[in-house]
Design a protein around this motif. Structure first.
Motif, PDB file in Angstrom:
ATOM      1  N   TYR A 194       0.817  -1.207   0.000  1.00 13.44           N
ATOM      2  CA  TYR A 194       0.000   0.000   0.000  1.00 13.44           C
ATOM      3  C   TYR A 194       0.854   1.263   0.000  1.00 13.44           C
ATOM      4  N   VAL A 195       1.966   1.231   0.697  1.00 17.63           N
ATOM      5  CA  VAL A 195       2.861   2.394   0.711  1.00 17.63           C
ATOM      6  C   VAL A 195       3.424   2.650  -0.684  1.00 17.63           C
ATOM      7  N   VAL A 196       3.907   1.615  -1.362  1.00 19.90           N
ATOM      8  CA  VAL A 196       4.460   1.814  -2.702  1.00 19.90           C
ATOM      9  C   VAL A 196       3.364   2.214  -3.676  1.00 19.90           C
ATOM     10  N   SER A 197       2.155   1.718  -3.488  1.00 23.86           N
ATOM     11  CA  SER A 197       1.053   2.084  -4.371  1.00 23.86           C
ATOM     12  C   SER A 197       0.718   3.564  -4.253  1.00 23.86           C
ATOM     13  N   VAL A 198       0.662   4.052  -3.032  1.00 29.38           N
ATOM     14  CA  VAL A 198       0.363   5.476  -2.826  1.00 29.38           C
ATOM     15  C   VAL A 198       1.538   6.338  -3.282  1.00 29.38           C
ATOM     16  N   CYS A 199       2.747   5.940  -2.917  1.00 25.68           N
ATOM     17  CA  CYS A 199       3.931   6.727  -3.278  1.00 25.68           C
ATOM     18  C   CYS A 199       4.178   6.740  -4.787  1.00 25.68           C
ATOM     19  N   ALA A 200       3.721   5.718  -5.492  1.00 30.44           N
ATOM     20  CA  ALA A 200       3.905   5.668  -6.949  1.00 30.44           C
ATOM     21  C   ALA A 200       3.093   6.735  -7.665  1.00 30.44           C
ATOM     22  N   LEU A 201       2.146   7.352  -6.957  1.00 27.65           N
ATOM     23  CA  LEU A 201       1.381   8.435  -7.573  1.00 27.65           C
ATOM     24  C   LEU A 201       2.267   9.636  -7.892  1.00 27.65           C
ATOM     25  N   LEU A 202       3.299   9.855  -7.092  1.00 27.60           N
ATOM     26  CA  LEU A 202       4.203  10.977  -7.346  1.00 27.60           C
ATOM     27  C   LEU A 202       4.961  10.825  -8.663  1.00 27.60           C
ATOM     28  N   PRO A 203       5.675   9.715  -8.899  1.00 29.39           N
ATOM     29  CA  PRO A 203       6.339   9.591 -10.194  1.00 29.39           C
ATOM     30  C   PRO A 203       5.354   9.535 -11.366  1.00 29.39           C
ATOM     31  N   LEU A 204       4.173   8.982 -11.128  1.00 26.76           N
ATOM     32  CA  LEU A 204       3.158   8.969 -12.180  1.00 26.76           C
ATOM     33  C   LEU A 204       2.746  10.396 -12.525  1.00 26.76           C
ATOM     34  N   GLY A 205       2.524  11.202 -11.504  1.00 26.38           N
ATOM     35  CA  GLY A 205       2.191  12.609 -11.730  1.00 26.38           C
ATOM     36  C   GLY A 205       3.325  13.358 -12.416  1.00 26.38           C
ATOM     37  N   LEU A 206       4.545  13.084 -12.007  1.00 25.09           N
ATOM     38  CA  LEU A 206       5.700  13.726 -12.654  1.00 25.09           C
ATOM     39  C   LEU A 206       5.794  13.336 -14.128  1.00 25.09           C
ATOM     40  N   ALA A 207       5.520  12.073 -14.426  1.00 23.12           N
ATOM     41  CA  ALA A 207       5.555  11.627 -15.819  1.00 23.12           C
ATOM     42  C   ALA A 207       4.459  12.318 -16.628  1.00 23.12           C
ATOM     43  N   MET A 208       3.282  12.459 -16.039  1.00 22.77           N
ATOM     44  CA  MET A 208       2.179  13.127 -16.729  1.00 22.77           C
ATOM     45  C   MET A 208       2.476  14.605 -16.972  1.00 22.77           C
ATOM     46  N   MET A 209       3.255  15.198 -16.069  1.00 21.53           N
ATOM     47  CA  MET A 209       3.648  16.605 -16.232  1.00 21.53           C
ATOM     48  C   MET A 209       4.883  16.737 -17.123  1.00 21.53           C
ATOM     49  N   GLU A 210       5.381  15.605 -17.606  1.00 18.67           N
ATOM     50  CA  GLU A 210       6.565  15.548 -18.452  1.00 18.67           C
ATOM     51  C   GLU A 210       7.794  16.150 -17.775  1.00 18.67           C
ATOM     52  N   ALA A 211       7.952  15.794 -16.509  1.00 13.49           N
ATOM     53  CA  ALA A 211       9.127  16.224 -15.751  1.00 13.49           C
ATOM     54  C   ALA A 211      10.359  15.490 -16.274  1.00 13.49           C
ATOM     55  N   GLU A 212      11.506  15.963 -15.865  1.00 12.47           N
ATOM     56  CA  GLU A 212      12.755  15.326 -16.272  1.00 12.47           C
ATOM     57  C   GLU A 212      12.818  13.896 -15.736  1.00 12.47           C
ATOM     58  N   HIS A 213      13.464  13.026 -16.484  1.00  6.55           N
ATOM     59  CA  HIS A 213      13.622  11.631 -16.072  1.00  6.55           C
ATOM     60  C   HIS A 213      14.286  11.525 -14.708  1.00  6.55           C
ATOM     61  N   PHE A 214      15.194  12.423 -14.412  1.00 10.33           N
ATOM     62  CA  PHE A 214      15.884  12.446 -13.124  1.00 10.33           C
ATOM     63  C   PHE A 214      14.880  12.429 -11.974  1.00 10.33           C
ATOM     64  N   TRP A 215      13.894  13.313 -12.026  1.00  6.30           N
ATOM     65  CA  TRP A 215      12.926  13.422 -10.940  1.00  6.30           C
ATOM     66  C   TRP A 215      11.988  12.220 -10.894  1.00  6.30           C
ATOM     67  N   ILE A 216      11.587  11.730 -12.050  1.00  4.04           N
ATOM     68  CA  ILE A 216      10.694  10.565 -12.100  1.00  4.04           C
ATOM     69  C   ILE A 216      11.394   9.343 -11.512  1.00  4.04           C
ATOM     70  N   ALA A 217      12.615   9.099 -11.962  1.00  4.05           N
ATOM     71  CA  ALA A 217      13.358   7.919 -11.490  1.00  4.05           C
ATOM     72  C   ALA A 217      13.628   8.003  -9.991  1.00  4.05           C
ATOM     73  N   ASN A 218      14.024   9.151  -9.521  1.00  6.78           N
ATOM     74  CA  ASN A 218      14.319   9.290  -8.092  1.00  6.78           C
ATOM     75  C   ASN A 218      13.062   9.213  -7.241  1.00  6.78           C
ATOM     76  N   ALA A 219      11.940   9.723  -7.733  1.00 10.29           N
ATOM     77  CA  ALA A 219      10.679   9.598  -6.999  1.00 10.29           C
ATOM     78  C   ALA A 219      10.247   8.132  -6.937  1.00 10.29           C
ATOM     79  N   LEU A 220      10.462   7.395  -8.006  1.00 10.93           N
ATOM     80  CA  LEU A 220      10.112   5.975  -8.007  1.00 10.93           C
ATOM     81  C   LEU A 220      11.027   5.186  -7.066  1.00 10.93           C
ATOM     82  N   TYR A 221      12.319   5.490  -7.094  1.00  8.04           N
ATOM     83  CA  TYR A 221      13.255   4.842  -6.173  1.00  8.04           C
ATOM     84  C   TYR A 221      12.864   5.147  -4.723  1.00  8.04           C
ATOM     85  N   LEU A 222      12.509   6.399  -4.459  1.00  6.45           N
ATOM     86  CA  LEU A 222      12.079   6.786  -3.116  1.00  6.45           C
ATOM     87  C   LEU A 222      10.829   6.008  -2.703  1.00  6.45           C
ATOM     88  N   ALA A 223       9.909   5.791  -3.629  1.00  9.29           N
ATOM     89  CA  ALA A 223       8.697   5.021  -3.327  1.00  9.29           C
ATOM     90  C   ALA A 223       9.050   3.602  -2.889  1.00  9.29           C
TER      91      ALA A 223
END
Length: 139
Positions: free
Chosen positions: A90-119
């Motif tokens: 459940y924690v990874v499911s909720v935390c995965a919303l951040l990298p998903l949102g970053l991807a939808m906003m077309e953020a840099e890969h750096f931020w998406i990858a690090n947000a996913l690692y953090l999740a």
């Protein structure tokens, strides 16, 4: 202390230490830098590899130092492990919303990858802490 609790302690300590070092090194490069130029892939892969190897080695050492405990797993151990894994899911499911949102906003890969690692890191830490608390306070 049961072997399952020892494994949980090993997992939480290695996740905290390895990820803290990774984020200190990589995020320390962010101020004043173009994140597209920050090399994060190999440090992240290295951190993941180090965490895996550290967990394996520490678990083997724990098994060698307490050989009678390593094979003892009862129904309580299985239930605690299952509960901790549910919480981690459940924690990874909720935390995965951040990298998903970053991807939808077309953020840099750096931020998406690090947000996913953090999740994943937060998930493993939460799972281990829940298991440790269940072992200590009862389940």
């Amino acid at each position: 202390m049961s072997f399952g609790e020892k494994r949980s302690w090993i997992y939480v300590v290695s996740a905290l230490v390895v990820s803290a070092v990774y984020f200190a090194v990589v995020l320390g490069r962010v101020p004043g830098a173009d994140v597209r130029r920050i090399a994060y892939v190999w440090p992240m892969l290295t951190a993941i590899g180090v965490a895996v190897v550290l967990n394996i080695v520490a678990t083997v050492v724990a098994a060698i130092t307490s050989p009678r405990e390593r094979d003892k797993e009862d129904e309580r151990d299985k239930e605690i492990n299952r509960f901790g894994e549910y919480v981690g899911f459940y924690v990874v499911s909720v935390c995965a919303l951040l990298p998903l949102g970053l991807a939808m906003m077309e953020a840099e890969h750096f931020w998406i990858a690090n947000a996913l690692y953090l999740a994943f890191v937060l998930s493993s830490i939460a799972s281990s802490i829940v298991k440790i608390v269940a072992y200590r306070r009862g389940f």
